[in-house]
Design an enzyme around this catalytic site. Structure first.
Site, PDB file in Angstrom:
ATOM      1  CD  GLU A  91       2.449 -34.597   6.407  1.00  0.00           C
ATOM      2  OE1 GLU A  91       2.399 -33.948   7.475  1.00  0.00           O
ATOM      3  OE2 GLU A  91       2.299 -34.079   5.290  1.00  0.00           O
ATOM      4  CB  SER A 354     -38.317 -57.475 -39.649  1.00  0.00           C
ATOM      5  OG  SER A 354     -39.039 -56.732 -40.606  1.00  0.00           O
TER       6      SER A 354
END
Length: 730
Positions: A91, A354
């Site tokens: 680039e 329970s």
């Protein structure tokens, strides 16, 4: 004549360039003024998503940025150097030498434009591309000049490393994926720390045209772009000894399938929602273990498919010593609307059934109200206006509290809470940071013993982890910073239960019957308790061994009853499957019982006040037949008739017209009648005390002497009906 228009256009382009050059000094001054008044807007780069990591740094779940982009922070030194070499070589070869605009590249691009009348190659530097990513502008001459000005601003304000970091954060990689961290995870299933040459080349190429080059949609175009990058950068990287010819050959031949993994993880999405919702941190390190999390999810998914299409499962796995959460499953199918998948069911307030019973027993042991060997009468009992019933209306007469808890009987638990005081019990839990959600503004009632209050899976796991370890119900640890990972965060608060009561409860719960065919081996290392709420809305199983505490909830998120689900039958198998998947606790000699702990299991050594709970000594009353009722006419069916009694002292012997059946330790017996007729049924206990009733069995219901009743089933609720409100069971 044919060349005249071309020459004319070329002259106009040269004139435009000359005009721009003549104004160059003014442009420089203008840029300085604009730089002062209009600095580069970096807000887009600061708009970040977030990621939840496990304890080993593996990503579990990503959260999008505010603009719905998957954009994550990245440090340049955390990216594979090979990619950085490729990026600069492809680039912007002079990135580290120019000041934002590359004069040589600009002159080359202008010359090509003048000669060919079109853009042949661009002159954008990495700095200019970064400026464009920060502020998108049209690709016109004016837009390009503005881009150059912004590039110069960036170079004045930031270092090359910082500019490169911005590019690595903002570059587009297809769809809503931006930045190399998200792209590497999206396309390869791992971070950018280590990339193959082929992977690095694809990531260099993708930002050129992220839509056209997406490897999942346009694999051939992606292959060609990747090859173009590799061939262009290879001479330069070969000179730098970064990429060899063999590396190039292997990269060109590497199949693209590796780069189309679509492997953004969706592990622990509920915890991610909980921790990432604030948006205050872009990277959060949880205590979870990704591999364990995946195993727990798979176990729960396999189980929930057998329950109901709208059912769901929540699971927590916690290390006892540190209280760190190693697995957090808020639900099995996050994207399922049918299962309300995005509801975090570890935080949902539900009836605990329970599962609170052990703590009622433990507090009663601690306060000297009872001991494991204390005997209690299990029979139909009324506490004021409240009349709890055992599951399936089965009663066991006089038995020890340890057996009552192991069998999860309801009447003894309510009797114990009545002695302890429901207000005292709820306040003890609240003092530990585990308040109960009461159904009304009234004072706490006895129904709490059987699920008549609300709590969460996380709260229950806190309680059981404390029972397994030090008694403290400190908050579960979700986050593991590097300097605190593995550290036990102890609060120093007074424990809910003292060591003696904890040891006694651990011994009782380890001898509970494990589900299926797991037998003694499973019971030896795991203590557990199950629970089922009123109407079968919630099935629970909470268990622990020397290292782990695991909590499981099963039900429908909308609270609709699920007929036939029970804690022992549905949640407990999941619990034990998860324990099988956990690393086993290290083998060590069991700690000796605290002083007085063993004595609590010896009824002969208990003081008189602890031998029996309540005023009844458990043997003053002989047995009493509960079913059949006296002088009733019963419809004869194909199934055996269940005979029920209460009171007395086991073993019990039932007689039919004087003929005895086999003795049984239970106050119930199955009887298969030989046919219709009149019968006398007698129950005799171990001390010879007896009770008897006369009944008639008929093929059809007909009046009989005495009280005229048609009785098809035992007195109480019908088979399959839910227990009365607050009457939980195993």
């Amino acid at each position: 004549m044919t060349g005249f228009p071309a020459r004319s256009r070329r002259r106009r382009r040269l004139a435009a360039i000359g005009a721009v050059g003549g104004f160059a000094p003014l442009v420089v001054v203008a840029l300085l003024v604009l730089d002062h008044r209009h600095p580069v807007d970096l807000s887009r780069a600061q708009m970040l998503g977030s990621v939840l990591h496990d304890r080993h740094g593996q990503p579990l779940r990503y959260r999008l940025a505010a603009d719905d982009r998957l954009r994550l922070p990245v440090a340049v030194d955390a990216v594979d150097p090979l990619f950085l070499h490729m990026l600069v070589a492809y680039e912007d070869k002079r990135f580290h030498r120019h000041t934002g605009v590359d004069p040589l590249a600009t002159l080359r691009a202008l010359g090509q434009w003048i000669r060919h009348g079109r853009v042949v190659s661009g002159a954008s530097t990495l700095t200019m591309q970064t400026a464009r990513l920060l502020e998108t502008r049209p690709s016109t001459l004016g837009g390009k000049l503005t881009e150059m000005g912004r590039a110069l601003q960036l170079e004045r304000a930031l270092s090359k490393q910082e500019i490169l970091s911005l590019y690595l954060r903002l570059a587009p990689y297809g769809g809503n994926v931006e930045g190399i961290s998200a792209a590497s995870q999206r396309w390869f299933g791992h971070g950018p720390e280590q990339l193959t040459p082929a992977e690095a080349a694809l990531l260099v190429a993708l930002p050129q045209s992220p839509t056209r080059l997406r490897p999942d949609r346009h694999p051939q175009a992606a292959l060609e772009a990747r090859a173009k990058v590799l061939r262009r950068v290879w001479p330069r990287l070969a000179e730098q000894a970064v990429l060899s010819s063999e590396d190039l050959r292997l990269a060109l031949s590497e199949p693209l399938s590796k780069a189309v993994a679509d492997s953004l993880p969706v592990l622990a999405p509920h915890l991610a929602d909980r921790l990432l919702a604030t948006g205050k941190a872009s990277k959060i390190n949880s205590c979870l273990d990704a591999s364990l999390q995946a195993r727990v999810r798979d176990i729960a998914r396999a189980a929930v498919r057998q329950v109901h299409p709208r059912a769901n499962v929540a699971v927590l796995v916690v290390d006892n010593d540190s209280a760190q959460v190693h697995a957090y499953l808020g639900g099995t199918h996050y994207f399922s609307a049918l299962r309300a998948g995005q509801v975090d069911l570890t935080q949902a307030t539900r009836s605990p059934g329970s599962t609170l019973k052990p703590f009622i027993y433990g507090l009663a042991f601690d306060r000297g109200l009872a001991a494991p060997a204390t005997r209690v009468m299990d029979r139909p009992t009324r506490f004021g206006k409240y009349a709890p019933a055992n599951f399936e209306q089965r009663y066991y007469g006089a038995l020890e509290l340890a057996d009552a808890l192991r069998l999860s009987l309801n009447v003894p638990a309510v009797a114990l809470l009545d002695a302890l005081g429901p207000t005292r019990f709820t306040m003890a839990l609240e003092a530990q940071g585990v308040p109960l959600a009461l159904p009304s503004l009234d004072r706490p009632g006895l129904a709490i013993a059987l699920g008549g209050a609300g709590t969460t899976l996380e709260s229950l796991v806190r309680l059981y982890r404390g029972l397994a370890d030090d008694g403290e119900t400190r908050p579960l640890q979700l986050l593991c910073d590097d300097d605190k990972a593995g550290e036990a965060q102890r609060s120093g608060a007074l424990p809910l239960l003292q060591a003696r009561a904890r040891w006694q409860l651990q011994r009782i719960l380890r001898t509970a019957t494990a589900p299926g065919a797991r037998g003694v081996a499973a019971r030896a290392r795991t203590a557990f308790k199950t629970g089922t709420s009123y109407g079968h809305r919630d099935a629970w199983a909470i268990g622990f061994d020397a290292r782990w505490t695991v909590g499981v909830w099963v039900g429908r998120p909308d609270g609709t009853p699920l007929s036939g689900i029970y804690g022992h039958g549905v949640a407990a198998p999941i619990l034990f499957d998860i324990f099988d998947a956990l690393p086993a606790a290290e083998e060590s000699s069991p700690a000796p019982p605290p002083a007085g702990a063993l004595a609590g299991f010896d009824g002969q050594r208990l003081p008189p006040m602890l031998k029996f709970l309540g005023d009844d000594d458990g043997v003053g009353d002989g047995p009493r037949v509960l079913f059949p009722l006296p002088d009733t006419n019963i419809l004869l069916g194909k199934m055996p008739l269940r005979l029920e009694s209460t009171g007395g002292e086991p073993p019990f012997t039932w007689l039919v017209d004087g003929a005895p059946m086999a003795p049984t330790p239970w106050p119930s017996q199955q009887w298969q009648p030989s046919g219709p007729g009149f019968f006398q049924l007698t129950v005799v206990d171990a001390r010879g005390r007896a009770d008897r009733v006369n009944v008639q069995l008929s093929q059809t219901v007909a009046p009989s002497a005495g009280r005229l009743r048609s009785v098809l089933k035992p007195r109480g609720r019908e088979e399959g009906d839910a227990p009365a409100a607050g009457q939980g069971h195993r």
